[in-house]
Scaffold this motif. Structure first.
Motif: not given
Length: 508
Positions: A272, A388-389, A426, A429
């Protein structure tokens, strides 16, 4: 991130019991006879009709195998008739007759889907568009391409490349998938980060409705603000509302300078962080940001006979691609990014492609993953959107559940489950969660279905990022859509296809 409790829409509670069984054949659908076959031969040339003896034809059932099963051999129907029209007029006549006779039809393009959307469930007629493969027009000033729905994506990309342009989407299945199927499923792929969704790239469609009506909306205009934009209903409808026969799509200018770097990353958190730096350093030229884990890397290196460009093995890998117009400028930006990431310890190693051959090999490490996993064993595939996290957390959770059930032992090939891994986009997402097993069986499936959909819903994700719903996810739609939304989707289906002959048992 705080999770929310999801109350599934009506019908979801039965999904687990139904997941391994086909929906019952609707008795309202007519069973084919020789009379129907003879009628179809009046619409299309006899050589484009594949009919078995069961319905009065002479084709060997083996000839229909490729139309009855998906490429993973996970979904399989029993169609006895395949029709391969060459024109929109033929498609119209076929559907008009099928509507009148209540004959169920499944439209089929390259049949590269992963959710059972393009194969029969029972004995539906397969309407194959592979013979509709003509480029109708191309405007080299605007970059607008108009073509038949059966054109293969890679062939279209080669066609516009000769004219200095590029197709706005790129998929691992580009050598087989059709543009009509891409639009019908709203396919995403690796260029999504740069060029966005087909909802923006598609300018117009030609669609044949279930009753044979032809909606000719092959507009080449980027601006048309005259009422309802009906084409958007068919983008992502998976052939349940109409059969797409023609597509008008905007093709961007092809970048004259492309470069790729592969990075070795110690954690998903660093994946990330590297993405944030890539956007800051390479924003306007960043065209792809892909990631995969070490399990995927081992599989693709083995099955594709590739050698890693990095010296050691890492928990995660990232592919960064830039696309611009000045190679020296772009290479300088990518090199500066790599240097910055190494200096800050965000990545532990990296390699820059030095020529087109190395670029192709680096991309093969990402695009070769699905095929490599398929060669490893029976592969359960889940295409999901998650913030994403927490995107990779579901991979770890599924692995833990399988371990607890004594079905999976990490780093060991023994046991019913060989591998639990993830890769994806990424920037979008979008995670592709894969569980590779010895075979498809209930004791494995029941561990993570419907759990994986519950997990995604609890994080406000989507159970389908780019593969569609098809048959696989129909009973789980309530995890991503509210009861009210599903109700209106069904109403729209009733308006366009009141007899539900088109791609039945799918989506809703």
């Amino acid at each position: 991130m705080q999770q929310r409790v999801i109350k599934p829409a009506a019908g979801i509670v039965l999904a687990q019991q139904r997941q391994h069984h086909k929906p019952a054949r609707l008795e309202s659908f007519k069973k084919l006879s020789n009379v129907d076959i003879e009628h179809f031969k009046k619409i299309v040339p006899a050589e484009t009709v594949l009919a078995t003896a069961a319905v009065g034809g002479k084709a060997d059932p083996i000839e229909l195998e490729g139309f009855n099963a998906d490429w993973l051999d996970k979904y399989r129907g029993n169609s006895q008739l395949v029709l391969r029209p060459k024109t929109t007029k033929e498609v119209s006549a076929i559907l008009k007759y099928c509507s009148e006779q209540r004959i169920a039809v499944v439209p089929q393009g390259g049949n590269t889907g992963l959710v059972g959307g393009s194969v029969p469930v029972h004995d539906e007629v397969v309407l194959s568009l592979r013979n509709m493969n003509r480029v109708r027009s191309y405007d080299e000033v605007s970059g607008v391409l108009v073509c038949d729905a059966g054109c293969v994506l890679e062939e279209l990309d080669n066609y516009v490349a000769e004219r200095g342009h590029i197709m706005p989407l790129d998929l691992g299945a580009k050598g087989s998938c059709h543009i009509g199927g891409n639009v019908a499923t709203n396919a995403g792929g690796i260029r999504f980060l740069r060029y966005g969704s087909l909802h923006g790239s598609v300018l117009g469609l030609e669609v044949v409705l279930p009753d044979g009506t032809v909606l000719d909306n092959l507009s080449t205009l980027r601006k048309d603000n005259t009422g309802y934009d009906l084409k958007q209903l068919f983008i992502g409808s998976e052939g349940t509302l109409g059969v797409i026969t023609g597509v008008s799509v905007l093709t961007p200018r092809r970048p004259s300078a492309v470069n790729v770097a592969v990075l070795g990353v110690p954690s998903y958190e660093n994946v990330q962080q590297a993405f944030k730096h890539a956007r800051q350093r390479c924003g306007e030229i960043l065209s792809a940001y892909e990631f995969w884990d070490s399990s995927c890397m081992r599989a693709v290196l083995h099955h594709q006979s590739l050698k890693s460009p990095l010296e050691a093995e890492y928990p995660f890998y990232v592919l960064v691609e830039t696309s611009g117009s000045e190679k020296a400028h772009d290479d300088e930006k990518l090199s500066a990014l790599l240097e910055e990431l190494l200096e800050q310890g965000i990545v532990e190693d990296g390699a820059l492609a030095q020529d087109d051959t190395q670029i192709s090999r680096m991309w093969m490490m990402r695009e070769g993953i699905p095929e490599s996993l398929g060669k490893t064993g029976a592969t359960y595939k889940y295409d999901v959107s998650i913030p994403i996290p927490v995107l990779y957390d579901v991979v770890k959770d599924i692995a833990k559940k399988l371990e607890k059930a004594d079905l999976y032992k990490p780093d060991q090939s023994s046991g019913p489950v060989k591998m639990v891994c993830g890769y994806g986009h990424i920037g979008d997402s979008n995670l592709h969660l894969n569980v590779v097993a010895d075979k498809f069986e209930d004791r494995v499936t029941n561990i993570f279905e419907p759990y994986v959909y519950e997990w995604v819903a609890s994080h406000r994700g989507s159970i389908s990022a780019e593969h569609g719903v098809g048959l696989m996810k129909r009973d789980y739609l309530g995890y991503s859509k509210s009861p009210e939304m599903i109700s209106y989707m069904k109403r729209i289906k009733d308006v366009f296809d009141p007899h539900h002959i088109l791609n039945p048992y799918k989506v809703v």
